[in-house]
Design a protein around this motif. Structure first.
Motif, PDB file in Angstrom:
ATOM      1  N   GLU A  31      76.650  -9.345 -15.127  1.00  0.00           N
ATOM      2  CA  GLU A  31      77.782  -8.502 -15.777  1.00  0.00           C
ATOM      3  C   GLU A  31      77.649  -8.682 -17.203  1.00  0.00           C
ATOM      4  N   PHE A  32      77.832  -7.577 -17.897  1.00  0.00           N
ATOM      5  CA  PHE A  32      77.807  -7.695 -19.532  1.00  0.00           C
ATOM      6  C   PHE A  32      79.266  -7.396 -19.779  1.00  0.00           C
ATOM      7  N   SER A  33      79.967  -8.405 -19.884  1.00  0.00           N
ATOM      8  CA  SER A  33      81.512  -8.428 -20.167  1.00  0.00           C
ATOM      9  C   SER A  33      81.878  -9.512 -20.828  1.00  0.00           C
ATOM     10  N   SER A  34      83.309  -9.550 -21.383  1.00  0.00           N
ATOM     11  CA  SER A  34      83.782 -10.615 -22.006  1.00  0.00           C
ATOM     12  C   SER A  34      83.967 -11.656 -21.051  1.00  0.00           C
ATOM     13  N   GLY A  35      83.894 -11.386 -19.665  1.00  0.00           N
ATOM     14  CA  GLY A  35      84.148 -12.413 -18.655  1.00  0.00           C
ATOM     15  C   GLY A  35      82.788 -13.408 -18.478  1.00  0.00           C
ATOM     16  N   ASN A  36      81.428 -12.880 -18.984  1.00  0.00           N
ATOM     17  CA  ASN A  36      80.430 -13.594 -19.025  1.00  0.00           C
ATOM     18  C   ASN A  36      80.033 -14.295 -20.476  1.00  0.00           C
ATOM     19  N   ALA A  37      80.352 -15.318 -20.406  1.00  0.00           N
ATOM     20  CA  ALA A  37      80.230 -16.271 -21.835  1.00  0.00           C
ATOM     21  C   ALA A  37      79.029 -16.182 -22.304  1.00  0.00           C
ATOM     22  N   PHE A  38      77.852 -15.877 -21.538  1.00  0.00           N
ATOM     23  CA  PHE A  38      76.490 -16.327 -21.884  1.00  0.00           C
ATOM     24  C   PHE A  38      75.838 -14.817 -21.857  1.00  0.00           C
ATOM     25  N   ARG A  39      76.520 -13.691 -21.840  1.00  0.00           N
ATOM     26  CA  ARG A  39      75.808 -12.352 -22.078  1.00  0.00           C
ATOM     27  C   ARG A  39      75.057 -12.420 -23.252  1.00  0.00           C
ATOM     28  N   PRO A  40      73.876 -11.770 -23.126  1.00  0.00           N
ATOM     29  CA  PRO A  40      73.489 -10.901 -22.052  1.00  0.00           C
ATOM     30  C   PRO A  40      72.653 -11.778 -21.126  1.00  0.00           C
TER      31      PRO A  40
END
Length: 65
Positions: free
Chosen positions: A19-28
């Motif tokens: 998931e590409f969102s602020s909830g994924n601290a490791f994005r991308p």
């Protein structure tokens, strides 16, 4: 009514969808592991941004080491 669609992207390292969102601290990236693998490749200079060296970029100061 607004629906919140999850934006999924392929991890640049392992290609797993994450998931590409602020909830994924490791994005991308999908995980800290994939993020650190990528950082290690940059640090070991396995990745590089090509730049053409011009004669005026080479000064005597660059050879004083």
């Amino acid at each position: 009514m607004e629906t919140n669609k999850k934006r999924l992207v392929a991890c640049p390292n392992c290609k797993k969808l994450s998931e590409f969102s602020s909830g994924n601290a490791f994005r991308p990236f999908c995980s800290e592991r994939c993020k650190m693998i990528d950082l290690g490749l940059w640090a070991s200079e396995q990745y590089a941004i090509p730049v053409e060296i011009k004669p005026e970029d080479l000064t005597d100061e660059s050879f004083d080491h």
